[in-house]
Design an enzyme around this catalytic site. Structure first.
Site, PDB file in Angstrom:
ATOM      1  N   TRP A  58      38.171 -17.512  37.083  1.00 24.75           N
ATOM      2  CA  TRP A  58      39.244 -16.703  37.674  1.00 24.75           C
ATOM      3  C   TRP A  58      38.939 -16.402  39.134  1.00 24.75           C
ATOM      4  O   TRP A  58      39.826 -16.007  39.884  1.00 24.75           O
ATOM      5  CB  TRP A  58      39.474 -15.424  36.876  1.00 24.75           C
ATOM      6  CG  TRP A  58      38.434 -14.327  37.013  1.00 24.75           C
ATOM      7  CD1 TRP A  58      37.088 -14.457  36.989  1.00 24.75           C
ATOM      8  CD2 TRP A  58      38.695 -12.926  37.180  1.00 24.75           C
ATOM      9  NE1 TRP A  58      36.485 -13.229  37.114  1.00 24.75           N
ATOM     10  CE2 TRP A  58      37.436 -12.277  37.229  1.00 24.75           C
ATOM     11  CE3 TRP A  58      39.848 -12.150  37.273  1.00 24.75           C
ATOM     12  CZ2 TRP A  58      37.310 -10.891  37.382  1.00 24.75           C
ATOM     13  CZ3 TRP A  58      39.718 -10.770  37.418  1.00 24.75           C
ATOM     14  CH2 TRP A  58      38.467 -10.157  37.480  1.00 24.75           C
ATOM     15  N   ASP A  59      37.680 -16.600  39.529  1.00 23.11           N
ATOM     16  CA  ASP A  59      37.282 -16.386  40.925  1.00 23.11           C
ATOM     17  C   ASP A  59      38.233 -17.133  41.865  1.00 23.11           C
ATOM     18  O   ASP A  59      38.630 -16.618  42.911  1.00 23.11           O
ATOM     19  CB  ASP A  59      35.855 -16.895  41.154  1.00 23.11           C
ATOM     20  CG  ASP A  59      34.849 -16.254  40.213  1.00 23.11           C
ATOM     21  OD1 ASP A  59      35.126 -16.204  38.999  1.00 23.11           O
ATOM     22  OD2 ASP A  59      33.794 -15.806  40.678  1.00 23.11           O
ATOM     23  N   GLU A  82      32.382  -7.015  31.930  1.00 26.66           N
ATOM     24  CA  GLU A  82      31.715  -7.792  30.879  1.00 26.66           C
ATOM     25  C   GLU A  82      30.631  -7.008  30.130  1.00 26.66           C
ATOM     26  O   GLU A  82      29.964  -7.568  29.270  1.00 26.66           O
ATOM     27  CB  GLU A  82      31.145  -9.080  31.483  1.00 26.66           C
ATOM     28  CG  GLU A  82      32.242 -10.041  31.920  1.00 26.66           C
ATOM     29  CD  GLU A  82      31.732 -11.245  32.700  1.00 26.66           C
ATOM     30  OE1 GLU A  82      32.399 -12.282  32.682  1.00 26.66           O
ATOM     31  OE2 GLU A  82      30.667 -11.126  33.346  1.00 26.66           O
ATOM     32  N   LYS A 115      30.797  -2.682  34.585  1.00 26.75           N
ATOM     33  CA  LYS A 115      30.094  -3.698  35.373  1.00 26.75           C
ATOM     34  C   LYS A 115      30.734  -3.929  36.742  1.00 26.75           C
ATOM     35  O   LYS A 115      30.059  -4.118  37.736  1.00 26.75           O
ATOM     36  CB  LYS A 115      30.052  -5.024  34.602  1.00 26.75           C
ATOM     37  CG  LYS A 115      29.323  -6.126  35.357  1.00 26.75           C
ATOM     38  CD  LYS A 115      29.447  -7.476  34.681  1.00 26.75           C
ATOM     39  CE  LYS A 115      28.837  -8.568  35.566  1.00 26.75           C
ATOM     40  NZ  LYS A 115      29.077  -9.909  35.050  1.00 26.75           N
ATOM     41  N   GLN A 116      32.073  -3.958  36.786  1.00 27.75           N
ATOM     42  CA  GLN A 116      32.747  -4.350  38.025  1.00 27.75           C
ATOM     43  C   GLN A 116      34.186  -3.839  38.023  1.00 27.75           C
ATOM     44  O   GLN A 116      34.641  -3.254  37.049  1.00 27.75           O
ATOM     45  CB  GLN A 116      32.742  -5.871  38.156  1.00 27.75           C
ATOM     46  CG  GLN A 116      33.534  -6.596  37.078  1.00 27.75           C
ATOM     47  CD  GLN A 116      33.316  -8.100  37.119  1.00 27.75           C
ATOM     48  OE1 GLN A 116      32.294  -8.595  36.690  1.00 27.75           O
ATOM     49  NE2 GLN A 116      34.282  -8.819  37.649  1.00 27.75           N
TER      50      GLN A 116
END
EC number: 3.2.1.107
Length: 702
Positions: free
Chosen positions: A310-311, A440, A508-509
């Site tokens: 997906w980056d 994640e 995580k993000q």
């Protein structure tokens, strides 16, 4: 003219300012992973690395598939005999897409330049130039260290006959990604490299040029090598490359009056992203996607093995789209070409439609080495479709959807989401269960806010395109979009990350904050603020580089510019010196040459500082930037075939139209006053800085 300080050396421009686009150092980083990369859309390497990679050429089955290592003839290092101690500098010039190494002594200057030719994508080249200083006459010898060995762990390499003075090897990848799948053959021609070159006593200056041509057919490799030789003979090989880069920068630039490190970061990010895209004017270019570490990286065990995530679609794509829609289309065509693999992924998991792989390589089949991501991190499918949606609204390119496979992909994604949802009698809405969100740290959760919101957006877009094309809209798409659950806590007025999320639980993000941007999920500003406040303190400090960029966009949206600046400043711990290579995590771990982080950072400026938002009917703007930036210039914004230049200060905004093929033309409309400004080619408009939009002007007579 140059300035030196702290081991670094900067080019100084004519006005006495350091050039933010040229990165120079007197020494190389001790970690070779942080060396500059030179790539184009087809070939890539890291300078002084013994391998190069070819776009789309992978070796290995399923989760073992990785970019095939090809021995690199451009891995050459210039040295001088013992006793000679010249001044040494290393420079990455992002304006010309060229890396150079310079040795300067009292009697000579020797320069080694290396580049991946931007427009002749099958070529990489390097040159050695020696200039004699006035008053010297002795021969000058420069040694060339070239540890080239024509072997590869990924290709069955064989030697062929020399061609026009070049050596020739070719070989097929050893293991296909899927049984019976493609095993491309790589053909490479290169100019043999001597152990040394000498400027003789009667010569004042001399240049030696060395060429490498790589292709998947002998014919193309030879054609490209011959073309390179012809350019060399005409003295235009390097200049044609720098002209291509100059044209790229003319059509796309972000600069500002503000801190030098910020300006350098922007040029660095753009250079590494632009290095990855097809050259202009090459529609139909067979593109193989952009991996987190780019084409230079991705050997076995490195940088996610060169797989596409997906980056590409969420973090890198919007920046490309804003400037170069044709290159953005090539990225989407990669997804269309791998649709067959996505259909099989869904079928294998027991669903209808298309499920894009968490990690994709040549076929669109899942190549993630760990099953859980492919099975549960399903938001990727919505991320892919969001890129298609942004492209459609920015270009109105119906051909991609009508005849080039776009509609088949859109409808297959809509089918997938409908089949992945289950009806909850208890809550009277649709659930998506057993997923891993962008965060994640958590898996096997139900109703990830981000996943469900992106699924809803996929379905709404699919229905909208169907209506545009007069295709009957399946009732199921409308129902599922309307009734899918996006978790919301009405008491705390924020979005829990998933069913059962406890406030304060580590993340995580960036995850829920992505609902505001890029998803533009409808919500009250108070809720947007609460999401930012709730998740900022619990998000992993050393997590992936794009995280803080998205928090910054949120605070800029709410006009809390200093808070945004503090978060954007965190990104600088992911930028390494001297060549502005990004690392995935601020502790230096994870992927290197992390294009994903660069993409997020660019979005913080391109969509955060400007307030750009791509909607179905217009391109909105609503500028806000921190106090240390006094002016922002964004050149080459593409919208509906037009090219615009935005110059923004806190007081005034100017929009210049460099290209506008539309009739009627575009117009700028201010939000509060409703004031309208027609945008005619070659003209510019200005007004006090305010929110507004760019849209098609109404046809006369309406």
């Amino acid at each position: 003219m140059s300035m030196r300080g702290s081991g670094k050396l900067w080019l100084v421009m004519a006005d006495g300012q350091e050039d933010p686009a040229v990165f120079t150092s007197t020494c190389l980083p001790s970690d070779s992973r942080l060396l500059a990369t030179v790539t184009n859309a087809y070939l890539g390497t890291r300078v002084y690395r013994n391998i190069l990679h070819v776009s789309g050429v992978y070796n290995g089955a399923a989760g073992d598939t990785h970019r095939a290592d090809i021995p690199s003839p451009v891995n050459v290092r210039m040295t001088v005999p013992d006793g000679d101690v010249p001044v040494e500098t290393f420079t990455l010039n992002t304006r010309t897409g060229t890396f150079s190494h310079k040795l300067e002594s009292s009697s000579y200057t020797a320069t080694h330049q290396i580049y991946a030719h931007h427009s002749l994508v099958h070529l990489m080249a390097f040159s050695i130039t020696i200039w004699r200083s006035a008053g010297t006459s002795q021969p000058i010898t420069v040694q060339l260290q070239a540890p080239f060995v024509p072997k590869s762990q990924d290709l069955d390499l064989q030697q062929g006959p020399d061609f026009q003075g070049a050596h020739y090897i070719y070989g097929q990848t050893l293991v296909p990604e899927v049984e019976g799948g493609p095993q491309p053959t790589v053909h490479m021609l290169w100019t043999p490299v001597p152990q040394a070159v000498t400027l003789h006593e009667e010569e004042q200056e001399r240049r030696w040029e060395f060429l490498t041509a790589v292709a998947e057919s002998e014919e193309e490799a030879k054609r490209s090598y011959s073309e390179g030789l012809a350019r060399m003979a005409a003295g235009s090989l390097h200049s044609s490359h720098t002209r291509a880069w100059a044209a790229l920068w003319r059509g796309c630039c972000v600069d500002l009056e503000g801190p030098l490190p910020l300006r350098q970061a922007l040029y660095g990010c753009l250079y590494y992203l632009l290095s990855a895209i097809p050259p202009q004017g090459t529609p139909g270019f067979h593109f193989h996607g952009i991996s987190p570490g780019g084409l230079s990286n991705g050997t076995r065990g490195e940088d996610y093995w060169g797989h596409v995530f997906w980056d590409q679609d969420t973090w890198i794509f919007p920046n490309i789209l804003l400037f170069y829609p044709e290159a953005a289309r090539a990225i989407l065509e990669y997804r269309i070409r791998t649709l067959e693999g996505a259909l099989l992924n869904a079928q294998e998991q027991g669903y209808k439609g298309a499920k894009f792989p968490w990690e994709s390589a040549a076929t669109g089949r899942e190549v993630c080495p760990e099953d859980i991501y492919g099975a549960q991190e399903i938001h990727i499918t919505g991320d892919v479709l969001m890129a298609f949606e942004q492209y459609y609204h920015t270009t109105q390119d119906q051909k991609l959807f009508r005849t080039d496979g776009g509609w088949e992909l859109v409808s297959a994604v809509a089918q997938y989401w409908c089949s992945r949802m289950v009806w909850s009698e208890e809550e009277q809405c649709y659930h998506i269960r057993g997923v891993m969100p962008p965060d994640e740290y958590h898996y096997q959760v139900d109703n990830s806010a981000y996943t469900n919101a992106v699924a809803q957006r996929s379905l709404n877009f699919a229905a909208s395109v169907a209506r545009d094309f007069f295709i009957p809209v399946p009732e199921e798409w409308v129902e599922c979009a309307k009734k899918v659950k996006v978790p919301f806590d009405a008491v705390r007025k924020y979005h829990p990350e998933y069913d059962g999320y406890s406030p304060g639980e580590p993340v995580k993000q960036a995850d829920v904050v992505l609902l505001g941007f890029p998803l533009m999920h409808p919500m009250h500003p108070e809720v947007r603020r609460n999401d930012l406040v709730m998740y900022e303190p619990v998000t992993e400090l050393s997590g992936p580089a794009m995280t803080w960029s998205m928090f910054a966009v949120g605070w800029l949206e709410l006009k809390e510019t200093q808070r945004a600046q503090g978060l954007l400043n965190k990104c600088f711990s992911n930028i390494t010196e001297p060549f502005k290579i990004w690392v995935e995590n601020s502790d230096g771990s994870g992927a290197v040459n992390f294009l994903t982080g660069m993409g997020g950072f660019l979005q913080a400026v391109l969509f955060g500082y400007t307030g750009f938002r791509i909607t179905k009917t217009n391109l909105r703007f609503d500028p806000a930037f921190p106090s240390d930036v006094s002016k922002l210039e964004v050149t080459g914004v593409s919208y509906l075939g037009s090219k615009l230049k935005f110059s923004i200060t806190k007081e005034k905004m100017r929009i210049a139209v460099t290209k506008c093929p539309l009739h009627p033309p575009l117009e700028a409309v201010l939000e509060e006053s409703g004031q309208r400004f027609p945008l005619h080619e070659g003209q510019s408009i200005s007004f006090p800085t305010a929110a507004g939009c760019i849209q098609k002007a109404p046809s006369e007579g309406l």
